[in-house]
Design a protein around this motif. Structure first.
Motif, PDB file in Angstrom:
ATOM      1  N   ASP A 154      40.149  19.406  77.435  1.00  0.00           N
ATOM      2  CA  ASP A 154      38.977  19.957  77.611  1.00  0.00           C
ATOM      3  C   ASP A 154      37.878  19.097  76.787  1.00  0.00           C
ATOM      4  O   ASP A 154      36.820  19.156  77.533  1.00  0.00           O
ATOM      5  N   ALA A 155      38.032  18.466  75.815  1.00  0.00           N
ATOM      6  CA  ALA A 155      37.025  17.582  75.279  1.00  0.00           C
ATOM      7  C   ALA A 155      36.510  16.472  76.058  1.00  0.00           C
ATOM      8  O   ALA A 155      35.315  16.310  76.239  1.00  0.00           O
ATOM      9  N   LEU A 156      37.376  15.878  76.842  1.00  0.00           N
ATOM     10  CA  LEU A 156      36.996  14.695  77.699  1.00  0.00           C
ATOM     11  C   LEU A 156      36.284  15.386  78.692  1.00  0.00           C
ATOM     12  O   LEU A 156      35.576  14.663  79.205  1.00  0.00           O
ATOM     13  N   ILE A 209      33.749  12.953  71.740  1.00  0.00           N
ATOM     14  CA  ILE A 209      35.018  13.489  71.536  1.00  0.00           C
ATOM     15  C   ILE A 209      35.153  14.451  70.482  1.00  0.00           C
ATOM     16  O   ILE A 209      35.170  15.760  70.303  1.00  0.00           O
ATOM     17  N   ASP A 210      34.781  14.030  69.085  1.00  0.00           N
ATOM     18  CA  ASP A 210      34.821  14.656  67.976  1.00  0.00           C
ATOM     19  C   ASP A 210      33.866  15.641  67.925  1.00  0.00           C
ATOM     20  O   ASP A 210      34.224  16.940  67.422  1.00  0.00           O
ATOM     21  N   HIS A 211      32.758  15.477  68.418  1.00  0.00           N
ATOM     22  CA  HIS A 211      31.617  16.504  68.457  1.00  0.00           C
ATOM     23  C   HIS A 211      32.026  17.971  69.564  1.00  0.00           C
ATOM     24  O   HIS A 211      32.155  18.896  69.113  1.00  0.00           O
ATOM     25  N   ALA A 212      32.535  17.301  70.503  1.00  0.00           N
ATOM     26  CA  ALA A 212      33.171  18.297  71.440  1.00  0.00           C
ATOM     27  C   ALA A 212      34.152  19.381  71.033  1.00  0.00           C
ATOM     28  O   ALA A 212      34.249  20.281  71.260  1.00  0.00           O
ATOM     29  N   MET A 213      35.130  18.660  70.278  1.00  0.00           N
ATOM     30  CA  MET A 213      36.437  19.058  69.457  1.00  0.00           C
ATOM     31  C   MET A 213      35.835  20.215  68.319  1.00  0.00           C
ATOM     32  O   MET A 213      36.397  21.205  68.247  1.00  0.00           O
ATOM     33  N   LYS A 255      32.897  21.674  68.070  1.00  0.00           N
ATOM     34  CA  LYS A 255      32.187  22.854  68.920  1.00  0.00           C
ATOM     35  C   LYS A 255      33.401  23.799  69.183  1.00  0.00           C
ATOM     36  O   LYS A 255      33.005  24.755  69.477  1.00  0.00           O
ATOM     37  N   GLN A 256      34.298  23.202  69.978  1.00  0.00           N
ATOM     38  CA  GLN A 256      35.404  24.044  70.650  1.00  0.00           C
ATOM     39  C   GLN A 256      36.062  24.894  69.321  1.00  0.00           C
ATOM     40  O   GLN A 256      36.462  26.271  69.322  1.00  0.00           O
ATOM     41  N   ARG A 257      36.227  24.146  68.045  1.00  0.00           N
ATOM     42  CA  ARG A 257      36.859  24.775  66.942  1.00  0.00           C
ATOM     43  C   ARG A 257      35.915  25.994  66.434  1.00  0.00           C
ATOM     44  O   ARG A 257      36.360  27.113  66.108  1.00  0.00           O
ATOM     45  N   GLU A 258      34.601  25.583  66.362  1.00  0.00           N
ATOM     46  CA  GLU A 258      33.710  26.806  65.857  1.00  0.00           C
ATOM     47  C   GLU A 258      33.717  27.937  66.862  1.00  0.00           C
ATOM     48  O   GLU A 258      33.783  29.254  66.478  1.00  0.00           O
ATOM     49  N   LYS A 259      33.727  27.679  68.295  1.00  0.00           N
ATOM     50  CA  LYS A 259      33.826  28.610  69.038  1.00  0.00           C
ATOM     51  C   LYS A 259      35.139  29.532  68.986  1.00  0.00           C
ATOM     52  O   LYS A 259      35.249  30.847  69.000  1.00  0.00           O
ATOM     53  N   ASP A 260      36.248  29.123  68.763  1.00  0.00           N
ATOM     54  CA  ASP A 260      37.598  29.497  68.594  1.00  0.00           C
ATOM     55  C   ASP A 260      37.461  30.419  67.490  1.00  0.00           C
ATOM     56  O   ASP A 260      37.974  31.589  67.359  1.00  0.00           O
TER      57      ASP A 260
END
Length: 301
Positions: free
Chosen positions: A154-156, A282-286, A288-293
């Motif tokens: 998803d990050a990619l 990628i780190d930034h996108a992941m 953001k995903q962690r914060e969203k989860d």
């Protein structure tokens, strides 16, 4: 102002880590060149003819995915391979000599002269034949699962400015970037690690080799483009603990011009810079995903 985090003593910076990874890549590719397998491949390749630019264009127009081409009988006698029934030949121009009568300048008599012309002949691509395998540099498809595969996947997709879609690709490639349509296609049915590596490879092409990002003053040949994209994929994958050496070393060697790995050496800084930028994204996108989860879980309580 956000305070910069101090690096603990002995801990290497990301740039130092990336440099170590690309040094391993260069060493690994050189070892491929020094192997007996590579010498066998060179002996085999010496039997193939080199074609003119015009014939290369004719081949590309008629059979774009052709890797090696030879005549019907050459495949049989030299390589113990047979053209599959129903395959259509690739039409190219072959030089030929023939004799004509020509009047001498004094007009007194004629003379026979030999001139060079061209005739149309058919050749066939390796992909149109079957039989004994050629000694090629080994590039085996990667197998295995990836920890946090879906998050990395998803990050990619998130960091890529063009759509990435899964596709039943029949041409033998694992993926491609379509610059005209501004989209990336990834072959469906691959392992998790091969899928991730291929995604990074094609995103690298988009970042470095799309029309809007290429330097028109310094055009790159295809070999350099492939070396850059695969080297970035290896570097980024290594950063996330994914070992693609079995695939990458042979792939990069296959697109390099020789033992000096000129394409790799000339591109190292671009490879390192792009890999670093991609890892940051990628780190930034992941994150953001962690914060969203995290927020979603809190809201569900």
């Amino acid at each position: 102002m956000e305070e910069k985090k101090k690096r603990s003593p002995g801990r290497k910076s990301r740039q130092e880590q990336i440099r170590e990874i690309t040094d391993r890549l260069e060493k690994g590719v050189k070892e491929v060149f020094e192997s007996e397998k590579y010498r066998e491949m060179l002996r085999c390749m010496s039997k193939f003819h080199h074609y003119s630019l015009n014939n290369c264009l004719l081949i590309a127009m008629q059979y774009p995915s052709a890797s090696l081409v030879a005549g019907y009988r050459t495949w049989q006698k030299e390589f113990d391979r047979q053209v599959r029934k129903g395959e259509k030949g690739i039409r190219i121009l072959a030089p030929c000599k023939y004799k004509i009568e020509k009047e001498k300048t004094d007009g007194a008599e004629k003379e026979i002269v030999e001139i060079t012309g061209f005739r149309v002949v058919s050749v066939f691509a390796y992909e149109q034949t079957e039989g004994r395998e050629l000694p090629m540099i080994s590039v085996n498809e990667l197998t295995g699962d990836v920890k946090n595969y879906h998050k990395l996947f998803d990050a990619l997709k998130d960091i890529c400015p063009v759509p990435i879609c899964s596709e039943d690709i029949q041409s033998g490639v694992n993926g491609y970037y379509d610059d005209a349509a501004r989209r990336i296609a990834i072959r469906s049915g691959m392992s998790q690690i091969q899928t991730i590596k291929t995604m990074i490879h094609e995103i690298s092409h988009q970042r470095l080799h799309s029309r809007e990002n290429l330097d028109g003053e310094k055009p790159l040949d295809r070999g350099t483009k492939e070396v850059e994209a695969e080297s970035i994929a290896y570097t980024v994958c290594s950063h996330y603990g994914l070992d693609t050496a079995e695939y990458t070393f042979g792939y990069v060697a296959g697109w390099s011009s020789g033992k000096e790995t000129k394409e790799l050496k000339n591109s190292l800084e671009r490879i390192r810079t792009t890999a670093d930028e991609m890892i940051t994204s990628i780190d930034h996108a992941m994150e953001k995903q962690r914060e969203k989860d995290k927020k979603r879980i809190e809201n569900e309580r």
